[in-house]
Design an enzyme around this catalytic site. Structure first.
Site, PDB file in Angstrom:
ATOM      1  N   ASP A 154       0.888  -1.170   0.000  1.00 37.34           N
ATOM      2  CA  ASP A 154       0.000   0.000   0.000  1.00 37.34           C
ATOM      3  C   ASP A 154       0.922   1.214   0.000  1.00 37.34           C
ATOM      4  O   ASP A 154       1.417   1.619   1.045  1.00 37.34           O
ATOM      5  CB  ASP A 154      -0.870  -0.045   1.267  1.00 37.34           C
ATOM      6  CG  ASP A 154      -1.846   1.105   1.326  1.00 37.34           C
ATOM      7  OD1 ASP A 154      -2.141   1.697   0.282  1.00 37.34           O
ATOM      8  OD2 ASP A 154      -2.320   1.409   2.437  1.00 37.34           O
ATOM      9  N   GLU A 167      -1.098  -1.256  -4.871  1.00 41.38           N
ATOM     10  CA  GLU A 167      -2.336  -0.514  -5.084  1.00 41.38           C
ATOM     11  C   GLU A 167      -2.161   0.458  -6.240  1.00 41.38           C
ATOM     12  O   GLU A 167      -1.166   1.175  -6.319  1.00 41.38           O
ATOM     13  CB  GLU A 167      -2.745   0.252  -3.815  1.00 41.38           C
ATOM     14  CG  GLU A 167      -4.106   0.905  -3.973  1.00 41.38           C
ATOM     15  CD  GLU A 167      -4.592   1.539  -2.678  1.00 41.38           C
ATOM     16  OE1 GLU A 167      -4.761   0.809  -1.697  1.00 41.38           O
ATOM     17  OE2 GLU A 167      -4.786   2.763  -2.668  1.00 41.38           O
ATOM     18  N   ASP A 225      -2.811   0.502   9.734  1.00 42.53           N
ATOM     19  CA  ASP A 225      -2.830   0.908   8.325  1.00 42.53           C
ATOM     20  C   ASP A 225      -2.101  -0.075   7.411  1.00 42.53           C
ATOM     21  O   ASP A 225      -1.956   0.166   6.218  1.00 42.53           O
ATOM     22  CB  ASP A 225      -2.299   2.330   8.131  1.00 42.53           C
ATOM     23  CG  ASP A 225      -0.924   2.517   8.733  1.00 42.53           C
ATOM     24  OD1 ASP A 225      -0.398   1.539   9.287  1.00 42.53           O
ATOM     25  OD2 ASP A 225      -0.399   3.626   8.664  1.00 42.53           O
TER      26      ASP A 225
END
Lengths: 185, 185
Positions: free
Chosen positions: B7, B68, B141
């Site tokens: 990410d 991503e 996260d």
């Protein structure tokens, strides 16, 4: 000072090497474009940009790498590729311990033409003149990379001259504090 | 199949490693965040992201890296850093010959929750359930990075099953062409 200018892009990444110092003639040491095929996968394209830039760094061993600063609001379609190619350029330089500076397109235009809104033809004409080339630099889209390198040499020079002036002012006892000296401190 | 999900981000780059195959239980092999200080120079930050990701690649030797996909229209302020961190991730993987796939945030959400518009809490809850963890993955996260890896294992699996079905259908003479088989071709 030898500066490698990088005009980042995935399809065409312009590169230009300029040697010089503020107030002295500039010399072009090399100019070119690193290309990657649009149909290749993105990882492969980034790898080709890396390999291309590494070859330029190996050959020219610049003291500094000047990269065009990319803005998110411009050219939404191509901005991601531009941002990614610029990341590769900054990474390659930093890995070698070479300082990186970023300049905006208008800083570059202003540095070589006097106007931040100059068009491409003006920039190319001034790059040719400043580097005392017999013809416009080829490939044409590498002129921006040379302009970036020139911009850095001159702007870096301005900073250096200011620093030198400040140091000189600090080292010298104030015998005749003129308004000019006062404002320069 | 072992997948490293990334990410991307300059301040915090989430990483998660998941092992598994479609239709079989998934296993989390590792999760974490590569951080870089906001006050560092951009080239230095990219270098820290590279070194962090290289350490993850060294330790886990994934078969694939899922990153991503970044869109220019989202979060204009942070999108450049995100694009640049994703470039580093794709570059590190490609340099090692590891395939890279990109998944959009909504593909990832849909894969793990059934809805492309699921919120963060839903994604985290499903990641915890699918990986049979006793608690939500930490740091919080990094759940997105694990979701990315899961998404790839399942979507890759879907593609593989479809390809297998197509190959099986082509290899088998049509004795009883039911409507279902017909529509699958």
């Amino acid at each position: 000072m030898r500066v490698l200018g990088v005009d980042p892009g995935l399809t065409r990444c312009g590169v230009g090497v300029v040697e010089g110092a503020p107030g002295r003639p500039l010399r072009m040491a090399g100019v070119g474009v690193v290309r990657t095929p649009a149909e290749a996968e993105i990882g492969q394209r980034l790898l080709l940009v890396e390999q291309g830039l590494e070859a330029w760094l190996d050959e020219h061993r610049p003291d500094l790498v000047a990269v065009e600063r990319v803005f998110a609001q411009h050219n939404v379609r191509t901005v991601m590729g531009t941002a990614q190619a610029s990341a590769v350029a900054m990474l390659c330089a930093t890995r070698r311990g070479i300082p990186v500076t970023l300049h905006t397109p208008s800083e570059v235009k202003a540095a070589v033409t006097g106007s931040g809104r100059a068009d491409k033809a003006q920039v190319t004409a001034m790059v040719q003149r400043l580097l005392r080339l017999d013809a416009p630099p080829k490939p044409a889209d590498a002129a921006d990379a040379l302009a970036l390198a020139i911009c850095h040499i001159w702007r870096g020079g301005t900073t250096n001259r200011l620093q030198a002036a400040v140091q000189a002012a600090r080292a010298t006892p104030l015998k005749d504090p003129s308004p000019l000296k006062g404002s320069a401190r």
